[in-house]
Design a protein around this motif. Sequence first.
Motif, PDB file in Angstrom:
ATOM      1  N   GLU A  22     -13.086  -3.282  -6.258  1.00 12.55           N
ATOM      2  CA  GLU A  22     -11.856  -2.766  -6.856  1.00 12.55           C
ATOM      3  C   GLU A  22     -10.703  -2.657  -5.878  1.00 12.55           C
ATOM      4  O   GLU A  22      -9.564  -2.450  -6.281  1.00 12.55           O
ATOM      5  CB  GLU A  22     -12.130  -1.403  -7.491  1.00 12.55           C
ATOM      6  N   THR A  23     -10.994  -2.781  -4.585  1.00 12.10           N
ATOM      7  CA  THR A  23      -9.947  -2.694  -3.570  1.00 12.10           C
ATOM      8  C   THR A  23     -10.160  -3.779  -2.524  1.00 12.10           C
ATOM      9  O   THR A  23     -11.246  -4.346  -2.405  1.00 12.10           O
ATOM     10  CB  THR A  23      -9.947  -1.318  -2.865  1.00 12.10           C
ATOM     11  N   VAL A  24      -9.102  -4.049  -1.773  1.00 11.94           N
ATOM     12  CA  VAL A  24      -9.172  -5.014  -0.680  1.00 11.94           C
ATOM     13  C   VAL A  24      -8.510  -4.389   0.544  1.00 11.94           C
ATOM     14  O   VAL A  24      -7.443  -3.797   0.443  1.00 11.94           O
ATOM     15  CB  VAL A  24      -8.525  -6.359  -1.081  1.00 11.94           C
ATOM     16  N   ARG A  66      -5.165  -2.195  -4.523  1.00  9.24           N
ATOM     17  CA  ARG A  66      -5.776  -2.391  -5.835  1.00  9.24           C
ATOM     18  C   ARG A  66      -5.030  -3.530  -6.519  1.00  9.24           C
ATOM     19  O   ARG A  66      -3.909  -3.863  -6.113  1.00  9.24           O
ATOM     20  CB  ARG A  66      -5.666  -1.113  -6.660  1.00  9.24           C
ATOM     21  N   PRO A  67      -5.594  -4.112  -7.557  1.00  4.85           N
ATOM     22  CA  PRO A  67      -4.892  -5.219  -8.230  1.00  4.85           C
ATOM     23  C   PRO A  67      -3.459  -4.867  -8.641  1.00  4.85           C
ATOM     24  O   PRO A  67      -2.556  -5.681  -8.482  1.00  4.85           O
ATOM     25  CB  PRO A  67      -5.778  -5.513  -9.445  1.00  4.85           C
ATOM     26  N   GLU A  68      -3.237  -3.662  -9.103  1.00  2.00           N
ATOM     27  CA  GLU A  68      -1.895  -3.282  -9.564  1.00  2.00           C
ATOM     28  C   GLU A  68      -0.874  -3.222  -8.425  1.00  2.00           C
ATOM     29  O   GLU A  68       0.332  -3.314  -8.655  1.00  2.00           O
ATOM     30  CB  GLU A  68      -1.909  -1.981 -10.359  1.00  2.00           C
ATOM     31  N   ASP A  69      -1.344  -3.077  -7.186  1.00  3.67           N
ATOM     32  CA  ASP A  69      -0.424  -3.054  -6.049  1.00  3.67           C
ATOM     33  C   ASP A  69       0.272  -4.402  -5.856  1.00  3.67           C
ATOM     34  O   ASP A  69       1.357  -4.474  -5.303  1.00  3.67           O
ATOM     35  CB  ASP A  69      -1.160  -2.667  -4.759  1.00  3.67           C
ATOM     36  N   PHE A  70      -0.359  -5.468  -6.324  1.00  3.06           N
ATOM     37  CA  PHE A  70       0.208  -6.807  -6.174  1.00  3.06           C
ATOM     38  C   PHE A  70       1.364  -7.056  -7.137  1.00  3.06           C
ATOM     39  O   PHE A  70       2.059  -8.057  -7.020  1.00  3.06           O
ATOM     40  CB  PHE A  70      -0.877  -7.878  -6.377  1.00  3.06           C
ATOM     41  N   ASP A  76       0.849  -1.196   0.000  1.00  2.00           N
ATOM     42  CA  ASP A  76       0.000   0.000   0.000  1.00  2.00           C
ATOM     43  C   ASP A  76       0.885   1.247   0.000  1.00  2.00           C
ATOM     44  O   ASP A  76       0.939   2.000   0.957  1.00  2.00           O
ATOM     45  CB  ASP A  76      -0.909  -0.031   1.235  1.00  2.00           C
ATOM     46  N   LYS A  77       1.568   1.457  -1.096  1.00  2.61           N
ATOM     47  CA  LYS A  77       2.572   2.534  -1.199  1.00  2.61           C
ATOM     48  C   LYS A  77       1.989   3.932  -0.961  1.00  2.61           C
ATOM     49  O   LYS A  77       2.673   4.801  -0.463  1.00  2.61           O
ATOM     50  CB  LYS A  77       3.239   2.475  -2.567  1.00  2.61           C
TER      51      LYS A  77
END
Length: 194
Positions: A76-78, A47-51, A39-40
């Motif tokens: 869209e978020t977790v 979000r998916p791109e964070d993975f 979680d920068k």
Amino acid sequence: MGSRSSSLNNVPNGQELQQQTGFSAAHLLRLYERFQFLDKDNRGHLRPEDFEAVLELSENPIGDRIVEAFFKPGQETVDFPSFVRVLAHFRPTEKNRNRDKGQPDPANSRTQKLKFAFRLYDRDRDGKISRAELLQVLREMLGMQVTEEQLQSIAERAIQEADLDKDGAISFDEFRKSLEKVNIDHKMSIRFLE
């Protein structure tokens, strides 16, 4: 214990998550640190791109499917509690854990692990793995290593062997039956707690 417990107070829903998932306080603290690392932007959700920062997922041919498993349809978020609940599927099964009657199976039970794996294949969420869905996973996993004809043959054979009711698809019960002799704990483990 005092310092761990007090540190666990800094973890959202820490005590509750510890009970729900079976993760120790130390594991939850480590998972929270990893969550914060991903979680920068300090939003409190991923979000998916964070993975993409997780090398093991970016190198895994079905990494996108695994990332999708963290998100409910339309989500869209977790948040951290949801993140931990998904990761609990990858904990080793506790052989001697007593469970209250009427309580759902823990996420790391064999049944829950199989349900999680089944959802990776069942893209349309109709409760069956179709030949097309199986082919799609095989293409992602095997890519250019085999010909399309070989992929078709593998999918056909898998369906024939697992499809006990001969409806041309694999239900969850058929999936579970076909994996009876497979060590799911070994196949579904992530070394994210070391």
